[in-house]
Motif scaffolding. Structure first.
Motif, short mmCIF file in Angstrom:
data_model
loop_
_atom_site.label_atom_id
_atom_site.label_comp_id
_atom_site.label_asym_id
_atom_site.label_seq_id
_atom_site.Cartn_x
_atom_site.Cartn_y
_atom_site.Cartn_z
N UNK A 193 0.84 -1.21 0.00
CA UNK A 193 0.00 0.00 0.00
C UNK A 193 0.86 1.25 0.00
N UNK A 194 1.97 1.21 0.73
CA UNK A 194 2.87 2.37 0.78
C UNK A 194 3.50 2.65 -0.58
N UNK A 195 3.87 1.58 -1.29
CA UNK A 195 4.47 1.74 -2.62
C UNK A 195 3.46 2.35 -3.59
N UNK A 196 2.23 1.81 -3.58
CA UNK A 196 1.19 2.34 -4.47
C UNK A 196 0.92 3.81 -4.15
N UNK A 197 0.84 4.14 -2.88
CA UNK A 197 0.60 5.53 -2.47
C UNK A 197 1.72 6.44 -2.96
N UNK A 198 2.97 5.98 -2.83
CA UNK A 198 4.11 6.78 -3.28
C UNK A 198 4.07 7.03 -4.78
N UNK A 199 3.79 5.98 -5.56
CA UNK A 199 3.75 6.13 -7.01
C UNK A 199 2.60 7.04 -7.44
N UNK A 200 1.46 6.94 -6.79
CA UNK A 200 0.33 7.81 -7.12
C UNK A 200 0.69 9.26 -6.84
N UNK A 201 1.33 9.51 -5.70
CA UNK A 201 1.73 10.88 -5.36
C UNK A 201 2.74 11.42 -6.37
N UNK A 202 3.74 10.60 -6.71
CA UNK A 202 4.74 11.04 -7.68
C UNK A 202 4.09 11.35 -9.03
N UNK A 203 3.10 10.53 -9.42
CA UNK A 203 2.42 10.76 -10.69
C UNK A 203 1.62 12.06 -10.64
N UNK A 204 0.93 12.28 -9.53
CA UNK A 204 0.14 13.51 -9.39
C UNK A 204 1.03 14.75 -9.41
N UNK A 205 2.26 14.61 -8.91
CA UNK A 205 3.19 15.73 -8.88
C UNK A 205 3.99 15.86 -10.18
N UNK A 206 3.76 14.96 -11.12
CA UNK A 206 4.47 15.02 -12.39
C UNK A 206 5.89 14.49 -12.35
N UNK A 207 6.24 13.82 -11.26
CA UNK A 207 7.60 13.29 -11.13
C UNK A 207 7.80 12.01 -11.94
N UNK A 208 6.74 11.23 -12.12
CA UNK A 208 6.79 10.06 -12.98
C UNK A 208 5.66 10.16 -13.99
N UNK A 209 5.87 9.63 -15.18
CA UNK A 209 4.88 9.77 -16.24
C UNK A 209 5.11 8.68 -17.29
N UNK A 210 4.11 8.46 -18.09
CA UNK A 210 4.22 7.52 -19.19
C UNK A 210 4.89 8.21 -20.38
N UNK A 211 5.69 7.46 -21.12
CA UNK A 211 6.34 8.04 -22.28
C UNK A 211 6.85 6.94 -23.20
N UNK A 212 7.17 7.30 -24.43
CA UNK A 212 7.71 6.35 -25.39
C UNK A 212 9.24 6.33 -25.26
N UNK A 213 9.76 5.18 -24.89
CA UNK A 213 11.20 5.05 -24.68
C UNK A 213 11.68 3.69 -25.21
N UNK A 214 12.95 3.64 -25.61
CA UNK A 214 13.55 2.36 -25.94
C UNK A 214 13.80 1.60 -24.64
N UNK A 215 13.47 0.33 -24.62
CA UNK A 215 13.64 -0.47 -23.41
C UNK A 215 14.48 -1.70 -23.72
N UNK A 216 15.00 -2.32 -22.68
CA UNK A 216 15.72 -3.59 -22.81
C UNK A 216 14.71 -4.72 -22.64
N UNK A 217 14.43 -5.42 -23.71
CA UNK A 217 13.41 -6.48 -23.66
C UNK A 217 14.08 -7.83 -23.50
N UNK A 218 13.66 -8.60 -22.49
CA UNK A 218 14.19 -9.93 -22.27
C UNK A 218 13.34 -10.95 -23.01
N UNK A 219 13.96 -11.65 -23.96
CA UNK A 219 13.23 -12.67 -24.73
C UNK A 219 12.85 -13.85 -23.85
N UNK A 220 13.62 -14.08 -22.79
CA UNK A 220 13.36 -15.22 -21.92
C UNK A 220 12.28 -14.90 -20.89
N UNK A 221 12.45 -13.75 -20.19
CA UNK A 221 11.50 -13.37 -19.16
C UNK A 221 10.26 -12.68 -19.74
N UNK A 222 10.36 -12.23 -20.98
CA UNK A 222 9.27 -11.53 -21.66
C UNK A 222 8.80 -10.32 -20.84
#
Length: 272
Positions: A193-222
């Protein structure tokens, strides 16, 4: 110094009331007769196996919440143990930092501060998933897809219980002065619950956001992996490399170009 005398010293350091001589002897004889003085050679099996358990039962290292709330800022010391991953047992590196932190915690406690050292373990999601998958394939020649999600999750939780218990046993063998009543697992409901609360607060404050980025994709772990979990290799020429989860090698170090013809035209759009 006799065993009895060492107990009196420990009780004084821990600021706990000392039981009467009769009660003390009764407690000590629950496991063995310790009326004799310590031998000239230290025997950890004879001494540590019982004393740490007794210290824990007496809650000599438990932090008093009310005292902590009332104490001034410089009169209390709080620290969280870097939670080891449940991917396996502890090693010498863990022993080193735990010994240092234990010494620091005891030093603050001896200064009369309200001291709280919080123990715990980390779920290490992707790493734990990987070691469990390898174990299942090694022992049963099956993948997580063969088992299905419910059964695979059951195996992961079983692994966590086994190695989480081993880590706790190793902690106790080292005799670290943590507050065991505050032991935490990073996927406990309260911490979740604390982690979810922290991420929601960061999102509301604009500290974290969705965006298009190149990522490292694991073919094994998918799944996507962070840069810190990836070993980067410089490839200077076309090279065939083995990829976990794939049967045949994959060619790296080349750039393929695709030409898309424009409808009703001889023009092409080339994409590398």
């Amino acid at each position: 110094m006799c065993i009895r005398d060492s107990y009196l010293v420990e009780a004084e350091i821990g600021k706990r009331p000392v039981e009467s001589e009769t009660d003390l002897e009764k407690v000590l004889k629950q496991k063995r007769d310790l009326a004799e003085c310590l031998s000239t050679n230290y025997d950890p099996i004879k001494v540590e196996s019982y004393w740490n358990k007794w210290w824990e039962q007496k809650k000599l290292y438990a932090a008093d919440t009310q005292q902590g709330l009332k104490a001034e800022y410089n009169k209390k010391f709080v620290m969280v143990i870097p939670p080891p991953n449940v991917t396996g047992s502890l090693h010498m590196g863990h022993a080193l930092f735990i010994a240092i932190q234990d010494a620091v915690t005891r030093w603050h406690r001896m200064q009369g501060k309200v001291t709280c050292w919080v123990p715990g373990v980390d779920h290490a999601g992707i790493a734990t998933q990987s070691v469990v998958e390898k174990m299942i394939y090694r022992e049963e020649k099956k993948t997580k897809h063969d088992l299905g999600r419910p059964e695979f999750l059951k195996r992961v939780w079983s692994w966590k219980d086994e190695y989480g218990s081993k880590i706790n046993a190793q902690f106790r063998r080292m005799g670290i002065s943590v507050d065991w009543d505050r032991f935490a697992f990073t996927m406990d409901e309260k911490l979740n619950r604390a982690v979810v609360e922290a991420f929601v607060r960061f999102h509301d404050e604009g500290r974290i956001y969705r965006g298009n980025r190149l990522v490292n994709w694991s073919c094994r772990l998918r799944t996507a992996l962070s840069d810190i979990e990836v070993d980067f290799i410089d490839v200077e020429k076309p090279t065939l490399l083995e990829i976990p989860g794939l049967k045949s090698k994959v060619e790296f170090g080349v750039i393929h170009k695709f030409a898309y013809k424009v409808k009703d035209s001889s023009e092409e759009i080339v994409v590398a």
